[in-house]
Design an enzyme around this catalytic site. Structure first.
Site, PDB file in Angstrom:
ATOM      1  N   HIS A 191       8.211  -7.343  -3.588  1.00 59.28           N
ATOM      2  CA  HIS A 191       6.953  -7.781  -4.211  1.00 59.28           C
ATOM      3  C   HIS A 191       7.157  -9.084  -4.987  1.00 59.28           C
ATOM      4  O   HIS A 191       7.679  -9.059  -6.102  1.00 59.28           O
ATOM      5  CB  HIS A 191       6.431  -6.691  -5.158  1.00 59.28           C
ATOM      6  CG  HIS A 191       5.923  -5.499  -4.428  1.00 59.28           C
ATOM      7  ND1 HIS A 191       4.639  -5.397  -3.978  1.00 59.28           N
ATOM      8  CD2 HIS A 191       6.555  -4.372  -4.036  1.00 59.28           C
ATOM      9  CE1 HIS A 191       4.481  -4.253  -3.333  1.00 59.28           C
ATOM     10  NE2 HIS A 191       5.632  -3.614  -3.360  1.00 59.28           N
ATOM     11  N   SER A 249     -21.132  -8.328 -28.941  1.00 63.15           N
ATOM     12  CA  SER A 249     -20.504  -7.185 -29.592  1.00 63.15           C
ATOM     13  C   SER A 249     -19.350  -7.615 -30.489  1.00 63.15           C
ATOM     14  O   SER A 249     -18.825  -6.813 -31.246  1.00 63.15           O
ATOM     15  CB  SER A 249     -19.953  -6.255 -28.520  1.00 63.15           C
ATOM     16  OG  SER A 249     -18.892  -6.907 -27.841  1.00 63.15           O
ATOM     17  N   GLY A 250     -18.958  -8.880 -30.374  1.00 61.85           N
ATOM     18  CA  GLY A 250     -17.761  -9.296 -31.107  1.00 61.85           C
ATOM     19  C   GLY A 250     -16.544  -9.255 -30.210  1.00 61.85           C
ATOM     20  O   GLY A 250     -15.477  -9.734 -30.563  1.00 61.85           O
ATOM     21  N   GLY A 251     -16.697  -8.673 -29.027  1.00 64.58           N
ATOM     22  CA  GLY A 251     -15.589  -8.602 -28.078  1.00 64.58           C
ATOM     23  C   GLY A 251     -15.449  -9.908 -27.297  1.00 64.58           C
ATOM     24  O   GLY A 251     -16.308 -10.786 -27.379  1.00 64.58           O
ATOM     25  N   VAL A 252     -14.351  -9.987 -26.549  1.00 60.12           N
ATOM     26  CA  VAL A 252     -14.038 -11.221 -25.839  1.00 60.12           C
ATOM     27  C   VAL A 252     -15.074 -11.533 -24.758  1.00 60.12           C
ATOM     28  O   VAL A 252     -15.607 -12.639 -24.690  1.00 60.12           O
ATOM     29  CB  VAL A 252     -12.651 -11.104 -25.140  1.00 60.12           C
ATOM     30  CG1 VAL A 252     -12.268 -12.413 -24.496  1.00 60.12           C
ATOM     31  CG2 VAL A 252     -11.613 -10.637 -26.114  1.00 60.12           C
ATOM     32  N   ASP A 253     -15.372 -10.530 -23.924  1.00 61.91           N
ATOM     33  CA  ASP A 253     -16.187 -10.805 -22.744  1.00 61.91           C
ATOM     34  C   ASP A 253     -17.591 -11.277 -23.113  1.00 61.91           C
ATOM     35  O   ASP A 253     -18.065 -12.299 -22.612  1.00 61.91           O
ATOM     36  CB  ASP A 253     -16.266  -9.562 -21.843  1.00 61.91           C
ATOM     37  CG  ASP A 253     -14.881  -9.067 -21.470  1.00 61.91           C
ATOM     38  OD1 ASP A 253     -13.924  -9.846 -21.607  1.00 61.91           O
ATOM     39  OD2 ASP A 253     -14.755  -7.900 -21.061  1.00 61.91           O
ATOM     40  N   SER A 254     -18.246 -10.543 -24.006  1.00 62.48           N
ATOM     41  CA  SER A 254     -19.611 -10.951 -24.343  1.00 62.48           C
ATOM     42  C   SER A 254     -19.600 -12.290 -25.082  1.00 62.48           C
ATOM     43  O   SER A 254     -20.517 -13.098 -24.934  1.00 62.48           O
ATOM     44  CB  SER A 254     -20.326  -9.870 -25.162  1.00 62.48           C
ATOM     45  OG  SER A 254     -19.738  -9.701 -26.420  1.00 62.48           O
ATOM     46  N   SER A 255     -18.554 -12.554 -25.849  1.00 64.23           N
ATOM     47  CA  SER A 255     -18.484 -13.830 -26.566  1.00 64.23           C
ATOM     48  C   SER A 255     -18.333 -14.990 -25.588  1.00 64.23           C
ATOM     49  O   SER A 255     -18.952 -16.041 -25.759  1.00 64.23           O
ATOM     50  CB  SER A 255     -17.300 -13.853 -27.535  1.00 64.23           C
ATOM     51  OG  SER A 255     -17.462 -12.859 -28.508  1.00 64.23           O
ATOM     52  N   CYS A 291       5.325  -6.091   1.740  1.00 64.52           N
ATOM     53  CA  CYS A 291       5.681  -4.678   1.795  1.00 64.52           C
ATOM     54  C   CYS A 291       4.926  -3.975   2.933  1.00 64.52           C
ATOM     55  O   CYS A 291       5.138  -4.289   4.085  1.00 64.52           O
ATOM     56  CB  CYS A 291       5.440  -4.044   0.430  1.00 64.52           C
ATOM     57  SG  CYS A 291       6.293  -2.485   0.239  1.00 64.52           S
ATOM     58  N   TYR A 292       4.018  -3.080   2.646  1.00 61.54           N
ATOM     59  CA  TYR A 292       3.257  -2.420   3.707  1.00 61.54           C
ATOM     60  C   TYR A 292       2.595  -3.456   4.612  1.00 61.54           C
ATOM     61  O   TYR A 292       2.559  -3.296   5.838  1.00 61.54           O
ATOM     62  CB  TYR A 292       2.193  -1.503   3.087  1.00 61.54           C
ATOM     63  CG  TYR A 292       1.314  -0.788   4.102  1.00 61.54           C
ATOM     64  CD1 TYR A 292       1.730   0.399   4.695  1.00 61.54           C
ATOM     65  CD2 TYR A 292       0.073  -1.313   4.468  1.00 61.54           C
ATOM     66  CE1 TYR A 292       0.935   1.046   5.632  1.00 61.54           C
ATOM     67  CE2 TYR A 292      -0.731  -0.671   5.401  1.00 61.54           C
ATOM     68  CZ  TYR A 292      -0.294   0.511   5.978  1.00 61.54           C
ATOM     69  OH  TYR A 292      -1.087   1.151   6.886  1.00 61.54           O
ATOM     70  N   LYS A 337      -9.349 -10.920 -16.609  1.00 61.08           N
ATOM     71  CA  LYS A 337      -9.378 -10.960 -18.073  1.00 61.08           C
ATOM     72  C   LYS A 337      -8.645 -12.184 -18.648  1.00 61.08           C
ATOM     73  O   LYS A 337      -9.147 -12.840 -19.561  1.00 61.08           O
ATOM     74  CB  LYS A 337      -8.732  -9.678 -18.619  1.00 61.08           C
ATOM     75  CG  LYS A 337      -8.879  -9.490 -20.104  1.00 61.08           C
ATOM     76  CD  LYS A 337     -10.232  -8.930 -20.423  1.00 61.08           C
ATOM     77  CE  LYS A 337     -10.418  -8.656 -21.891  1.00 61.08           C
ATOM     78  NZ  LYS A 337     -11.696  -7.979 -22.131  1.00 61.08           N
ATOM     79  N   GLY A 392       0.850  -1.189   0.000  1.00 65.39           N
ATOM     80  CA  GLY A 392       0.000   0.000   0.000  1.00 65.39           C
ATOM     81  C   GLY A 392       0.879   1.229   0.000  1.00 65.39           C
ATOM     82  O   GLY A 392       2.058   1.142   0.345  1.00 65.39           O
ATOM     83  N   GLU A 437       4.940 -10.769  -6.406  1.00 65.27           N
ATOM     84  CA  GLU A 437       3.900 -10.944  -7.423  1.00 65.27           C
ATOM     85  C   GLU A 437       4.236 -10.324  -8.774  1.00 65.27           C
ATOM     86  O   GLU A 437       3.626 -10.656  -9.776  1.00 65.27           O
ATOM     87  CB  GLU A 437       2.560 -10.375  -6.911  1.00 65.27           C
ATOM     88  CG  GLU A 437       2.478  -8.853  -6.773  1.00 65.27           C
ATOM     89  CD  GLU A 437       3.066  -8.299  -5.466  1.00 65.27           C
ATOM     90  OE1 GLU A 437       3.813  -9.038  -4.803  1.00 65.27           O
ATOM     91  OE2 GLU A 437       2.790  -7.140  -5.133  1.00 65.27           O
TER      92      GLU A 437
END
Ligand code: XMP
Length: 517
Positions: free
Chosen positions: A173, A227-233, A85-86, A373, A58, A175
């Protein structure tokens, strides 16, 4: 919380830019992970039944007034805790360590050394490893209750463990990719300290989702906007698998789509998934609405409004429709403050959050709301979507309208669509599509002088925009090879009539934005 997977880790978020990254890294090790607010109570923690806790980094100093704190009771729960870290400074401060402000804010690579190969937390971690530091304070010394495990040249306690409790801390870190071996420590925390067995897999998750969707939907019809996008597909593919003919998809062709986009969606969802796909041809309607409008926000407003109108019209004809499916992702849920016990909403409000308004009167189904994502992409592949769709760059809802600067008219769209298709084609041929985050063409409302053969031309200037980014909130312009840019430019000028000059946008965000409007 959708998943029924039994093992989970909670990340307590102290305002770190890396909290989501920590959660992703944990999931990559097949342990489900959620982000919760830093001041979550032990009782609330219990209700999640986690195998361990990670306290994120943080921006604050532990001694700063008003700096975020955790409930000290969390250390009494007997749960393994890893402070980063924090998070480590806070932990040491609670349990008896001395945190000092370093004079110089340490930010960047450091070399970490350790001599504790037998400690389960340090197992297989190289004795000398590059790590990423980013802090103002650091733990200078620890009480007898702690054992330092590793150090760097400027940080005497780079890793630490408590003598009697399953409590560990890292000043760096693990990660981030700049700590190339950091994943080893995360893995050790999960598998050696928290005793996780790594049962979380996307495939199981998909099956859980499918069962849940079936139970939620009953015999009602679900509508999904494509829409042709990844998420809606991916949402549509998942629903299609779960409820088959109870899914009706709607694609609104607003005339502002990329070349071949409508055809691709139709092919994918009608031929491949055999979905009930309804294409609304709104091309004329949208153009009519955009006539004479050159203000970007007004364009967006009109497009949004017209979209809802088209969508509403089509969905009204779908019998027994009770649900609307949306591709909301986990970062959207976290950032909107809507996650259970999640961190409070931050300032970040993304264009893509929200979608269709409640006024449509459907109950929402958001099957991707626990996923990041990259997990959505992996799920898409798992469900049988082609790679080229799953890896598509994002495309804004208002489409080409915000890339056709000034008034949007069909002739300009034709030019822009062709040029856009060329830049995408060339980046794919160069094998760089996956290495870039968003690439597109922008048609300027500017004409410039050129020469073709013996004749003078006076035609449009066009811009190629290509960026690299992790989160689209900040972005850098992509250092595309000159020869790729040269081919794009030559092809556009030769093949697209109406363009005689091509420029490359070399602005980063901020101060520029990714889109031009
Ligand atoms: P900016 O231009 O704000 O874009 O740097 C960040 C990301 O958001 C996308 N974007 C939009 N997406 N509706 C959308 O659905 C919009 O009005 C919109 N404006 C920008 C942009 O493509 C980029 O990925």
């Amino acid at each position: 919380m959708n998943t029924t997977s039994s093992e989970r880790i909670l990340v307590l978020d102290f305002g770190s830019q890396y909290a989501q990254l920590i959660a992703r890294r944990v999931r990559e090790q097949n342990v489900y992970c959620e982000i919760v607010r830093h001041n979550i109570t032990p009782e609330q923690i219990k209700s999640h039944n986690p195998s361990g806790l990670i306290l994120s980094g943080g921006p604050s100093s532990v001694y700063e007034e008003g700096s975020p704190k955790c409930d000290p009771g969390i250390f009494e729960m007997g749960l393994p805790v890893l402070g980063i870290c924090y998070g480590m400074q806070l932990m040491c401060d609670h349990l008896g360590g001395k945190v000092d402000s370093t004079h110089v804010r340490e930010y960047g690579r450091a070399t970490c050394t350790h001599d504790a190969p037998d400690d389960p937390f340090m197992k297989d971690f190289p004795k000398t490893a590059e790590v990423w530091m980013s802090h103002g304070d650091q733990v200078q010394s620890v009480s007898d209750d702690f054992v330092p495990l590793a150090k760097t040249s400027t940080c005497p306690v780079a890793a630490v463990k408590h003598k009697t409790m399953p409590v560990y801390g890292l000043q760096f870190h693990p990660e981030v990719t700049h700590s190339p071996e950091g994943w080893v420590l995360l893995r050790n925390f999960l598998y050696e300290i928290c005793d996780c067995s790594g049962t979380w897999k996307l495939a199981n998750f998909a099956q859980e989702m499918i069962d849940q969707i079936k139970a939620q939907v009953g015999d009602a019809q679900v509508i999904c906007g494509l829409s042709g996008g990844v998420d809606s597909s991916v949402v549509a593919a998942l629903l299609s698998k779960a409820i088959g003919s109870q899914l009706s998809c709607i694609l609104v062709d607003n005339g502002l789509l990329r070349k071949g986009e409508r055809e691709m969606v139709v092919e994918q969802f009608t031929d491949h998934f055999k979905t009930d796909l309804r294409v609304v041809d709104g091309r004329e309607k949208f153009l009519e609405q955009l006539k004479g409008v050159d203000d970007p926000q007004e364009k967006r407003r009109r497009i949004g409004h017209t979209f809802i109108e088209c969508f509403k019209g089509e969905s009204a004809g779908i019998e027994n429709a009770k649900f609307l499916a949306q591709g909301t992702l986990y970062p959207d849920v976290i950032e909107s403050g809507a996650a259970k016990d999640g961190p409070a909403a931050t300032i970040k409000l993304h264009h893509n959050v929200g979608g269709l308004p409640e006024e449509l009167g459907f109950e929402l189904i958001e099957p991707l709301r626990d996923l990041f994502k990259d997990e959505v992409r992996a799920l898409g592949v798992e469900l049988g979507l082609p790679e080229h769709l799953v890896w598509r760059h994002p495309f804004p809802g208002p489409g080409l309208a915000v890339r056709c600067l000034g008034e949007v008219v069909e002739e300009k769209l034709v030019v822009l669509r062709e040029a856009d298709a060329i830049v995408i084609d060339e980046i794919e041929k160069a094998g760089l599509y996956r290495e870039t985050s968003q690439l597109f063409a922008v048609l300027l409302p500017v004409q410039s002088v050129g020469v073709m053969g013996d004749a003078r031309t006076y035609e449009n200037a066009l811009v190629i925009r290509c960026v690299n980014t992790d989160d689209f909130m900040t972005a850098d312009w992509s250092r595309l090879p000159y020869d790729v840019l040269a081919t794009m430019s030559t092809r556009i000028i030769n093949e697209v009539s109406g363009v005689n000059r091509v420029c490359y946008d070399i602005s980063s965000k901020p101060p520029a934005t990714i889109e031009w409007e």
